[in-house]
Write an enzyme that holds these catalytic residues in place. Structure first.
Site, short mmCIF file in Angstrom:
data_model
loop_
_atom_site.label_atom_id
_atom_site.label_comp_id
_atom_site.label_asym_id
_atom_site.label_seq_id
_atom_site.Cartn_x
_atom_site.Cartn_y
_atom_site.Cartn_z
N LYS A 1 41.36 42.05 38.12
CA LYS A 1 42.61 42.81 38.17
C LYS A 1 42.34 44.29 37.91
O LYS A 1 41.30 44.67 37.35
CB LYS A 1 43.61 42.27 37.15
CG LYS A 1 43.26 42.58 35.70
CD LYS A 1 44.34 42.10 34.74
CE LYS A 1 44.00 42.51 33.30
NZ LYS A 1 45.00 42.05 32.33
N ARG B 1 44.56 47.49 36.21
CA ARG B 1 45.80 47.91 35.54
C ARG B 1 46.09 49.36 35.90
O ARG B 1 45.29 50.25 35.65
CB ARG B 1 45.66 47.76 34.01
CG ARG B 1 46.94 48.10 33.26
CD ARG B 1 46.80 47.79 31.78
NE ARG B 1 46.80 46.37 31.52
CZ ARG B 1 47.90 45.61 31.46
NH1 ARG B 1 49.09 46.15 31.68
NH2 ARG B 1 47.80 44.32 31.21
#
Length: 316
Positions: free
Chosen positions: A194, A196
């Protein structure tokens, strides 16, 4: 055997959990006044004799975190000044745990600061559940009993169909926890990378693992805005997943989190009542109780017994 009397008190963060712990232990919840003055200052008065008692103060640092943290500090100080023989801070959810290192210039290590403040206030030991990072135990110069929500989670998960289940960590950092769950459930393991973009927004970039035609269980220690979980669920369904569930120890959900969950990309969120979790219509949340886990931990600490047996998982 500990000869002192056990007394359990709580602040305003999670009184329902404290009541459930007391019911499990068959002891009354201690009488204390915990309120705020009009300017926001916290006021605490312990309304019964605790001289020489073994005191346990149950308080999660959930929203409003700073208010509940100050209540905990002041309750510990009040108990110390009332001559309690030992004070254990029972913190089902330990806030500020994500600020456990200097990953940017000129930032604090706030979880260490909170540990120092708990000790300075007068806590003799800490009982907590699923810290964000294991090394936070080393921030304390007093004993820390670190329990895991996994036995409670497994009691629920053992009833789900595991034939087409793949377990995923929603980020690389959670692989150790996810791997332990996958080994016990005997299912394949995967993870998601991921990125952010800010405190409330997460972009799921890529994944490694078997997804086509599979049911997916995401494992994490906490969720607040549900950004990581929902981004992961969207990516998994894009890659052919049938159903995506998530099991997180601490459901510290805010309005943005509830809004994201209501959109249905995540089929079920399984969490515990370490913090109060509001059930809202159209939001698929299952809340599991940790009162027996914490109650047993309190009892064993009071009796000077080992808490190692609480890590055992039954039924597998």
């Amino acid at each position: 055997m500990n000869g002192s009397i056990m007394k359990i008190f709580c602040g305003n963060s999670n009184p329902q959990l404290a009541e459930q712990i007391c019911n499990y232990l068959n002891v009354p919840l201690g009488k204390a006044t915990v309120k705020s003055f009009p300017d926001g200052e916290s006021f605490v008065r312990i309304d019964e004799n605790i001289r020489g008692a073994d005191v346990f103060i149950v308080q999660s640092t959930c929203n409003p975190a700073n208010q509940h943290l100050m209540e905990l500090f002041i309750m510990i100080d009040a108990a110390r000044r009332a001559s309690a023989s030992r004070i254990t801070a029972v913190i089902p959810f330990y806030g500020y745990a994500r600020q456990d290192r200097k990953d940017q210039p000129r930032v604090p290590i706030t979880s260490k600061l909170v540990a120092n403040l708990l000790v300075s206030a007068g806590a003799n030991r800490v009982l907590t559940v699923d810290l964000h990072a294991q090394q936070i135990q080393g921030f304390f110069d007093i004993p820390v009993d670190h329990l895991y929500a996994s036995p409670v989670m497994f009691e629920y998960l053992k009833n789900i169909d595991r034939e087409k289940l793949t377990l995923f960590s929603p980020d690389v950092g959670g692989m150790k926890m996810a791997s332990a769950y996958a080994d016990l459930l005997k299912v394949p393991l995967g993870f998601i990378a991921k990125r952010r973009t800010d405190a409330e927004t997460v972009e799921a970039v890529s994944l490694v693992g078997e997804t086509e035609g599979r049911d997916i269980l995401l494992i994490d220690d906490m969720t607040e805005t549900a950004g990581t979980l929902c981004a992961a669920a969207a990516l998994l369904k894009k890659h052919g997943a049938n159903r995506v569930m998530a099991a997180v120890s601490h459901g510290v959900l805010n309005d943005l989190g509830y809004d994201r969950l209501s959109k249905g990309v995540l089929d079920e969120l399984i969490t515990t009542n370490t913090t109060p979790v509001e059930k809202r219509s159209g939001v698929p949340i299952t809340v599991l109780g940790v009162s027996e886990l914490l109650g047993e931990g309190i009892k064993r600490i009071h009796m000077n017994e080992s808490v190692t047996g609480l890590f055992a998982v039954k039924g597998f």
